[in-house]
Each structure stands twice: as C-alpha cells, then as structure tokens.
Design an enzyme around this catalytic site. Structure first.
Site: not given
Ligand code: PMP
Length: 286
Positions: A52, A151, A184
């Site tokens: 990721r 991220k 989220e």
C-alpha cells in the site's frame, strides 16, 4: 536507552531525528506513510502495508528510494535497535528537500523515516462496552481530488473530522462521502451487522483500503459469515444490529452508540464478539 529513529539508512537518537524545514512533506504534506503493528516480534501483514505504501507513492509520482525488500529489512532493523517486539511502526516517505514552490520536480531526494514506539490503544473498557461515535459534517475527500485510497501525509481532512468528534465529546467520527454515503472514520474502517450478515462500504466509496478491514473480511468468510461490500447510508448505521471499526491501532473495536442512538441492544453483539476473538487469535493475543 533513547529511542532510535531510522532516517535514510541511519539509526539516530530521537533527539537528533530531524528533517529540513524545506522538506515538502512539511511544506505541503507531500509524501506518504503507513501505520503498522508488530506482535511478538512479527510485523503484522508487512507485505500488505509495504504494497500500500508503494501504491500510495506511485499515485503521487513519488519514487521510494529503496526496494520493498530493503524497506522490510529496515523495519525489522529499527524494531531490533529499539528492543521492541510489540510495537506501533510509522513508516514515512517525504518528497524531500526543495524550494518554497510546489513543484515536486525541484526537490532533491525523498527521505525514508521509520519510527517505532509503544502502542497507544483505546482504554480496555471500550473494547468491552463499545465506543460511542458520531457522524460528522466534514465529508471524505472526493476521490478525484486527493483520493482517500492514498495514505498521504496530508491528513487535514481527517484532523478536521477528529476535531468534530472530540468537540462532541466522543473519540471517533464517521465521515460520509461526497454522495452522502458512509465512507470511513478518521483512522478506521466501518462495518455493520444486520441479520447475521456483515456489510462494509466498498473501496469505490472513497475509503482507505484498510489492511485490518481485509483481514477481518477474510476471517469472517473463513467463519462462514456472509460479507458484502455495499454502499451504506446513515439509515443503515442507525438500524444496524451491530457496528464495529477496524484499524491497525484500534484493531477491532465495537461501536454501541452513533449520534446518541443506541445500536442494536447497546451491548457488544455476537458477530462482533466472534470477530474480535478471531482477530485476537491472528495477533496471538488470545
Ligand atoms: N481509514 C483511514 C483514514 C486510516 O487512516 C486508516 C489507518 N489508520 C484506516 C482506515 C485503517 O487502515 P488499516 O487497517 O490498514 O490500519
């Protein structure tokens, strides 16, 4: 012993762990990061986190100046240097030192930083009784702006949502996306249970694809629980039988109140309890 921080290949004392004020990570939030856990000396799903991180970097055209396998080694090296077996690990890649302008092409070398420390969890009673949260007014970033899939070091959107939560006297907040659908929390993914089936928003709803989320989905399927990645509304949250959040730091934490409304029975439900137990077995804690 002073904590050691990994910066660009060197392990330096915490006090000496510094980067330039001209680093674009500081100036523009230009960079990417990962939050990872280790349990009993083993880094939990390290490959998924590293993947990721490299995907996030690729999405912002940032080249991480080391190979994934060397980063893997550096993470273990930092844990060993700090004598840590159960830890929280923060891997940061900044764009590097540049001028005051935005252009990432005028920056020098990206920096790789690894910080390891003791983990701070929610208080144990919240895992037993459940967390109270709100749905906040700050929406999740539009996926065509700064995609939540990345991220990135720019977490201001999440910080604003966190401020709303704290000002409302709770610890977490659920953000809706630009279409008004559930996305989220500021640092966790959301699940609900209805009639024994598990529901969670799909990645296309504008969320970070949590490593914990994927582990919990797999573990639920292994226990023959039906899992559906489906768009959810505020209504679905309020009418859920059970709700819980997943994240590296929080692990699996039950939610028993949303916007002052009691969810289900107001107690930790059977499906959540089963998944908390299964997750504990994966981390070796149960
Ligand atoms: N959503 C957001 C916005 C996050 O920052 C995180 C990680 N802290 C998560 C979800 C959960 O992801 P993971 O399970 O990989 O920690």
């Amino acid at each position: 012993m002073d904590l050691k921080v990994y910066i660009d290949g060197a392990l330096v004392d915490k006090q000496q762990a510094k980067i330039s004020v001209f680093d674009h990570g500081l100036l523009y939030g230009d960079g990417v990061f990962e939050g990872i856990r280790s349990y009993q000396g083993k880094v939990f799903h390290i490959d998924a986190h590293i993947r990721r991180l490299y995907d996030s970097a690729r999405a912002i055209r940032l080249e991480i100046p080391m190979a994934p396998k060397d980063l893997n080694e550096a993470i273990y090296q930092t844990l060993t240097a700090n004598n840590l077996t159960d830890a929280y690990i923060r891997v940061i890649v900044t764009r590097g030192v540049g001028h005051l302008g935005l252009s990432p092409y005028k920056t020098a070398n990206p920096s790789v930083i690894i910080i390891t420390d003791q983990i701070e969890l929610y208080p144990p009673e919240l895992y037993e009784n459940g967390l109270e949260i709100i749905i906040c007014s700050t929406i999740r970033n539009h996926p065509n702006a700064l995609s939540p899939r990345i991220k990135s070091l720019n977490y201001l959107n999440d910080v604003l949502a966190k401020v709303e939560a704290l000002d409302a006297g709770v610890l977490e907040a659920i953000m809706l996306n630009h279409n008004g659908l559930v996305a989220e929390c500021t640092g966790d993914n959301v699940f609900i249970v209805r009639d024994g089936r598990l529901f969670t928003p799909p990645t296309a709803s504008g969320i970070l694809e949590g490593v914990t989320r994927n582990v919990v989905i797999q573990s639920a399927r292994d226990s023959d629980i039906v899992v559906l990645e489906k768009n959810l509304t505020r209504y679905d949250l309020y009418c859920a039988d059970e709700c819980f959040l997943t994240g590296t730091a929080a692990e699996v934490i039950p939610v028993t109140k949303i916007d002052g409304r009691v969810i289900g029975t107001g107690k930790v439900g059977p499906v959540t309890a089963r998944l908390v137990q299964a997750f504990g077995e994966l981390t070796g804690k149960q």
